[in-house]
Design a protein around this motif. Structure first.
Motif, PDB file in Angstrom:
ATOM      1  N   ILE A 121     -14.188  -4.132   1.523  1.00 43.08           N
ATOM      2  CA  ILE A 121     -14.571  -4.849   2.739  1.00 43.08           C
ATOM      3  C   ILE A 121     -13.456  -5.793   3.177  1.00 43.08           C
ATOM      4  CG2 ILE A 121     -16.147  -6.582   3.698  1.00 43.08           C
ATOM      5  CD1 ILE A 121     -18.359  -5.345   2.016  1.00 43.08           C
ATOM      6  N   PHE A 122     -12.948  -6.574   2.223  1.00 39.39           N
ATOM      7  CA  PHE A 122     -11.909  -7.551   2.564  1.00 39.39           C
ATOM      8  C   PHE A 122     -10.577  -6.866   2.874  1.00 39.39           C
ATOM      9  CE2 PHE A 122     -14.803 -10.291   0.012  1.00 39.39           C
ATOM     10  CZ  PHE A 122     -15.082 -11.219   1.007  1.00 39.39           C
ATOM     11  N   SER A 123     -10.255  -5.798   2.155  1.00 39.60           N
ATOM     12  CA  SER A 123      -9.005  -5.081   2.440  1.00 39.60           C
ATOM     13  C   SER A 123      -9.054  -4.447   3.825  1.00 39.60           C
ATOM     14  CB  SER A 123      -8.764  -4.001   1.381  1.00 39.60           C
ATOM     15  OG  SER A 123      -8.417  -4.560   0.136  1.00 39.60           O
ATOM     16  N   ALA A 124     -10.172  -3.803   4.138  1.00 43.84           N
ATOM     17  CA  ALA A 124     -10.301  -3.163   5.450  1.00 43.84           C
ATOM     18  C   ALA A 124     -10.287  -4.200   6.569  1.00 43.84           C
ATOM     19  CB  ALA A 124     -11.588  -2.349   5.506  1.00 43.84           C
ATOM     20  N   GLY A 125     -10.950  -5.332   6.338  1.00 43.21           N
ATOM     21  CA  GLY A 125     -10.960  -6.384   7.351  1.00 43.21           C
ATOM     22  C   GLY A 125      -9.576  -6.942   7.606  1.00 43.21           C
ATOM     23  N   SER A 126      -8.826  -7.171   6.534  1.00 41.78           N
ATOM     24  CA  SER A 126      -7.464  -7.705   6.707  1.00 41.78           C
ATOM     25  C   SER A 126      -6.560  -6.673   7.370  1.00 41.78           C
ATOM     26  CB  SER A 126      -6.888  -8.130   5.356  1.00 41.78           C
ATOM     27  OG  SER A 126      -6.746  -7.020   4.488  1.00 41.78           O
ATOM     28  N   ARG A 127      -6.747  -5.401   7.059  1.00 38.38           N
ATOM     29  CA  ARG A 127      -5.932  -4.353   7.688  1.00 38.38           C
ATOM     30  C   ARG A 127      -6.194  -4.307   9.197  1.00 38.38           C
ATOM     31  NH1 ARG A 127      -7.019  -0.651   4.405  1.00 38.38           N
ATOM     32  NH2 ARG A 127      -8.848   0.246   5.426  1.00 38.38           N
ATOM     33  N   GLU A 128      -7.460  -4.391   9.585  1.00 37.52           N
ATOM     34  CA  GLU A 128      -7.794  -4.383  11.004  1.00 37.52           C
ATOM     35  C   GLU A 128      -7.217  -5.605  11.707  1.00 37.52           C
ATOM     36  OE1 GLU A 128      -9.266  -3.248  14.649  1.00 37.52           O
ATOM     37  OE2 GLU A 128      -8.974  -2.093  12.796  1.00 37.52           O
ATOM     38  N   MET A 129      -7.263  -6.757  11.038  1.00 39.03           N
ATOM     39  CA  MET A 129      -6.704  -7.975  11.629  1.00 39.03           C
ATOM     40  C   MET A 129      -5.201  -7.828  11.847  1.00 39.03           C
ATOM     41  SD  MET A 129      -6.771 -11.857  10.112  1.00 39.03           S
ATOM     42  CE  MET A 129      -5.626 -11.410   8.791  1.00 39.03           C
ATOM     43  N   LEU A 130      -4.499  -7.238  10.874  1.00 40.31           N
ATOM     44  CA  LEU A 130      -3.048  -7.045  11.022  1.00 40.31           C
ATOM     45  C   LEU A 130      -2.737  -6.107  12.177  1.00 40.31           C
ATOM     46  CD1 LEU A 130      -2.025  -6.767   7.258  1.00 40.31           C
ATOM     47  CD2 LEU A 130      -1.405  -8.603   8.839  1.00 40.31           C
ATOM     48  N   TRP A 131      -3.529  -5.039  12.317  1.00 44.63           N
ATOM     49  CA  TRP A 131      -3.305  -4.136  13.440  1.00 44.63           C
ATOM     50  C   TRP A 131      -3.518  -4.864  14.764  1.00 44.63           C
ATOM     51  CZ3 TRP A 131      -0.435  -0.254  12.804  1.00 44.63           C
ATOM     52  CH2 TRP A 131      -0.539   0.615  11.702  1.00 44.63           C
ATOM     53  N   ARG A 132      -4.564  -5.678  14.849  1.00 47.52           N
ATOM     54  CA  ARG A 132      -4.845  -6.400  16.098  1.00 47.52           C
ATOM     55  C   ARG A 132      -3.754  -7.409  16.422  1.00 47.52           C
ATOM     56  NH1 ARG A 132      -9.903  -5.707  18.261  1.00 47.52           N
ATOM     57  NH2 ARG A 132     -11.381  -4.516  16.962  1.00 47.52           N
ATOM     58  N   LEU A 133      -3.071  -7.913  15.385  1.00 43.74           N
ATOM     59  CA  LEU A 133      -1.956  -8.844  15.587  1.00 43.74           C
ATOM     60  C   LEU A 133      -0.651  -8.122  15.901  1.00 43.74           C
ATOM     61  CD1 LEU A 133      -2.639 -11.421  12.718  1.00 43.74           C
ATOM     62  CD2 LEU A 133      -2.974 -11.764  15.175  1.00 43.74           C
ATOM     63  N   GLY A 134      -0.705  -6.808  15.913  1.00 46.57           N
ATOM     64  CA  GLY A 134       0.485  -6.029  16.231  1.00 46.57           C
ATOM     65  C   GLY A 134       1.412  -5.794  15.052  1.00 46.57           C
ATOM     66  N   VAL A 135       0.943  -6.039  13.847  1.00 47.36           N
ATOM     67  CA  VAL A 135       1.766  -5.862  12.647  1.00 47.36           C
ATOM     68  C   VAL A 135       1.641  -4.418  12.175  1.00 47.36           C
ATOM     69  CG1 VAL A 135       2.170  -6.588  10.271  1.00 47.36           C
ATOM     70  CG2 VAL A 135       1.453  -8.266  11.992  1.00 47.36           C
ATOM     71  N   SER A 136       2.771  -3.732  12.054  1.00 43.94           N
ATOM     72  CA  SER A 136       2.765  -2.346  11.586  1.00 43.94           C
ATOM     73  C   SER A 136       3.659  -2.136  10.371  1.00 43.94           C
ATOM     74  CB  SER A 136       3.204  -1.398  12.716  1.00 43.94           C
ATOM     75  OG  SER A 136       4.508  -1.743  13.169  1.00 43.94           O
ATOM     76  N   ASP A 137       4.297  -3.197   9.890  1.00 42.45           N
ATOM     77  CA  ASP A 137       5.177  -3.084   8.735  1.00 42.45           C
ATOM     78  C   ASP A 137       4.384  -2.654   7.498  1.00 42.45           C
ATOM     79  OD1 ASP A 137       7.982  -3.864   7.563  1.00 42.45           O
ATOM     80  OD2 ASP A 137       6.495  -4.718   6.204  1.00 42.45           O
ATOM     81  N   VAL A 138       4.860  -1.622   6.823  1.00 41.71           N
ATOM     82  CA  VAL A 138       4.133  -1.055   5.684  1.00 41.71           C
ATOM     83  C   VAL A 138       3.978  -2.079   4.568  1.00 41.71           C
ATOM     84  CG1 VAL A 138       4.205   0.689   3.860  1.00 41.71           C
ATOM     85  CG2 VAL A 138       4.795   1.314   6.218  1.00 41.71           C
ATOM     86  N   ALA A 139       5.064  -2.767   4.232  1.00 43.04           N
ATOM     87  CA  ALA A 139       5.021  -3.727   3.124  1.00 43.04           C
ATOM     88  C   ALA A 139       4.040  -4.857   3.409  1.00 43.04           C
ATOM     89  CB  ALA A 139       6.413  -4.291   2.864  1.00 43.04           C
ATOM     90  N   VAL A 140       4.051  -5.370   4.633  1.00 41.25           N
ATOM     91  CA  VAL A 140       3.139  -6.456   4.997  1.00 41.25           C
ATOM     92  C   VAL A 140       1.689  -5.988   4.879  1.00 41.25           C
ATOM     93  CG1 VAL A 140       2.368  -7.985   6.863  1.00 41.25           C
ATOM     94  CG2 VAL A 140       4.816  -7.592   6.494  1.00 41.25           C
ATOM     95  N   HIS A 141       1.427  -4.788   5.343  1.00 42.96           N
ATOM     96  CA  HIS A 141       0.070  -4.250   5.266  1.00 42.96           C
ATOM     97  C   HIS A 141      -0.385  -4.098   3.814  1.00 42.96           C
ATOM     98  CE1 HIS A 141      -1.857  -2.974   9.096  1.00 42.96           C
ATOM     99  NE2 HIS A 141      -0.645  -3.221   9.581  1.00 42.96           N
ATOM    100  N   LEU A 142       0.444  -3.493   2.992  1.00 46.27           N
ATOM    101  CA  LEU A 142       0.045  -3.222   1.613  1.00 46.27           C
ATOM    102  C   LEU A 142      -0.129  -4.504   0.814  1.00 46.27           C
ATOM    103  CD1 LEU A 142       2.247  -0.109   0.804  1.00 46.27           C
ATOM    104  CD2 LEU A 142      -0.197  -0.170   1.296  1.00 46.27           C
ATOM    105  N   ILE A 143       0.807  -5.429   0.978  1.00 46.03           N
ATOM    106  CA  ILE A 143       0.701  -6.709   0.258  1.00 46.03           C
ATOM    107  C   ILE A 143      -0.495  -7.504   0.770  1.00 46.03           C
ATOM    108  CG2 ILE A 143       1.818  -8.933  -0.152  1.00 46.03           C
ATOM    109  CD1 ILE A 143       4.520  -7.440  -0.052  1.00 46.03           C
ATOM    110  N   GLY A 144      -0.642  -7.559   2.093  1.00 44.88           N
ATOM    111  CA  GLY A 144      -1.730  -8.343   2.678  1.00 44.88           C
ATOM    112  C   GLY A 144      -3.101  -7.805   2.325  1.00 44.88           C
ATOM    113  N   THR A 145      -3.283  -6.492   2.426  1.00 40.19           N
ATOM    114  CA  THR A 145      -4.599  -5.918   2.141  1.00 40.19           C
ATOM    115  C   THR A 145      -4.918  -5.963   0.644  1.00 40.19           C
ATOM    116  OG1 THR A 145      -3.591  -3.703   2.122  1.00 40.19           O
ATOM    117  CG2 THR A 145      -4.629  -4.429   4.170  1.00 40.19           C
ATOM    118  N   THR A 146      -3.896  -5.823  -0.193  1.00 40.67           N
ATOM    119  CA  THR A 146      -4.135  -5.906  -1.641  1.00 40.67           C
ATOM    120  C   THR A 146      -4.507  -7.326  -2.040  1.00 40.67           C
ATOM    121  OG1 THR A 146      -2.591  -4.087  -2.088  1.00 40.67           O
ATOM    122  CG2 THR A 146      -3.133  -5.547  -3.928  1.00 40.67           C
ATOM    123  N   LEU A 147      -3.758  -8.305  -1.530  1.00 36.77           N
ATOM    124  CA  LEU A 147      -4.078  -9.698  -1.852  1.00 36.77           C
ATOM    125  C   LEU A 147      -5.464 -10.078  -1.339  1.00 36.77           C
ATOM    126  CD1 LEU A 147      -0.676 -11.529  -1.181  1.00 36.77           C
ATOM    127  CD2 LEU A 147      -1.747 -11.045  -3.394  1.00 36.77           C
TER     128      LEU A 147
END
Length: 322
Positions: free
Chosen positions: A272-298
């Motif tokens: 739930i939290f990983s998917a929510g953070s991933r959606e938030m990053l997409w809405r912020l225009g972030v597409s960097d793979v490393a940022v997504h993986l680190i952010g959603t994992t954390l």
């Protein structure tokens, strides 16, 4: 009996679980990752991270079998495993309904899972673990086992299943995962008598080299059952040496132990939290793979940990299945 190295291993394992789902969810959500790289990392992680949890769950299960009756074990495991599976099935379905098209896999009200079986998404682990523990408890309840005979029989069963399972496919969503992971649980039972064994540093280096080589090999081709078990056993040797059962561990081991203690709560909530953070990053225009993986994992590790800490020892924690 508390074996801290088991908590440490669970902590490392649960981080891999969260990363594995973040990895798959990121690709499904549109991250630009090449197919060969995705397959290599996916195969490597999935070659051992769930077998590890079945193996760890079995190491001290023999002690539970000796202390409790079959009916007591089944009722306790139903509360411990089946209740959170049921509750979180409802929670996940509700979240997907609310998320609408923002979810990778959309859900309609007609698809809502009021009945939790067959298990929903990653909650298969709870059902499979309940089944394998119930099977072993029923076998033990026959009352014909000495300590040595029981562990030897479990080890022989694990070996036999590893030989046979490559030629057997159990497609059932109800039984498939339990059957395919049963060898790791039986192997954990067989080796549970050695949880206090002190491995040398030299043995840990050898085990680390073996685990590394087998994990790299799994990245090129999906691991067979025997290969997965060898990885799990080698990693447990390494972790037992790293932990050493110290009463005052260093920060890394202390963090791993904490995550291990909270591993069930993290497992239940992390998607739930990983998917929510991933959606938030997409809405912020972030597409960097490393940022997504680190952010959603954390997000999948830290936020469930916060909820677990806040609810620990309370009625809320018990209701949530922690």
């Amino acid at each position: 009996m508390r074996v801290h190295a088991i908590d440490t291993a669970k902590g490392i394992g649960i981080v891999l679980v969260v990363f594995g789902h973040a990895w798959r969810g990121g690709v499904a959500g549109g991250l630009d990752i090449s197919a060969p790289l995705f397959a290599a990392i996916d195969n490597a992680i999935y070659s051992f991270h769930m077998p590890l949890f079945f193996f760890l769950a079995a190491l001290l299960f023999r002690e539970t079998l000796k202390r409790r009756s079959f009916s007591a074990i089944i009722s306790e495991r139903a509360i411990r495993l089946l209740w959170p599976m049921t509750l979180w099935t409802w929670i996940f379905c509700s979240v997907k309904l609310l998320a609408g098209t923002a979810a990778n896999d959309t859900m309609t009200l007609a698809e809502f899972r009021f009945f939790p079986l067959p298990p929903y998404e990653h909650l298969w682990f709870l059902w499979a673990l309940f089944l394998v523990q119930g099977i072993v408890a029923a076998i033990f309840a026959t009352g014909i086992w000495t300590e040595r005979k029981f562990r030897a029989t479990m080890g022989a069963g694990a070996f036999a299943l590893l030989l046979v399972l490559p030629f057997i496919f159990v497609p059932s969503l109800w039984l498939g995962a339990a059957v395919s992971h049963l060898p790791y649980f039986l192997a954990g039972l067989a080796l549970g008598g050695y949880v206090s064994f002190q491995f040398s540093t030299a043995m840990a280096f050898v085990a680390a080299a073996i685990a590394g080589a087998l994990i790299l090999a799994a990245g090129h081709a999906p691991a067979a059952g025997a290969q997965s078990l060898a990885i799990v056993m080698a990693l447990c040797v390494v972790i037992s040496v790293l932990d050493r059962g110290r009463d005052v561990p260093g920060p890394f081991i202390r963090a791993c132990r904490t995550l291990g203690n909270a591993s069930l709560a993290i497992y239940l909530m992390h998607t739930i939290f990983s998917a929510g953070s991933r959606e938030m990053l997409w809405r912020l225009g972030v597409s960097d793979v490393a940022v997504h993986l680190i952010g959603t994992t954390l997000a999948g590790v830290i936020l469930p940990l916060v909820v677990w800490r806040m609810s620990r020892g309370t009625r809320t924690g018990r209701v949530l299945g922690f």
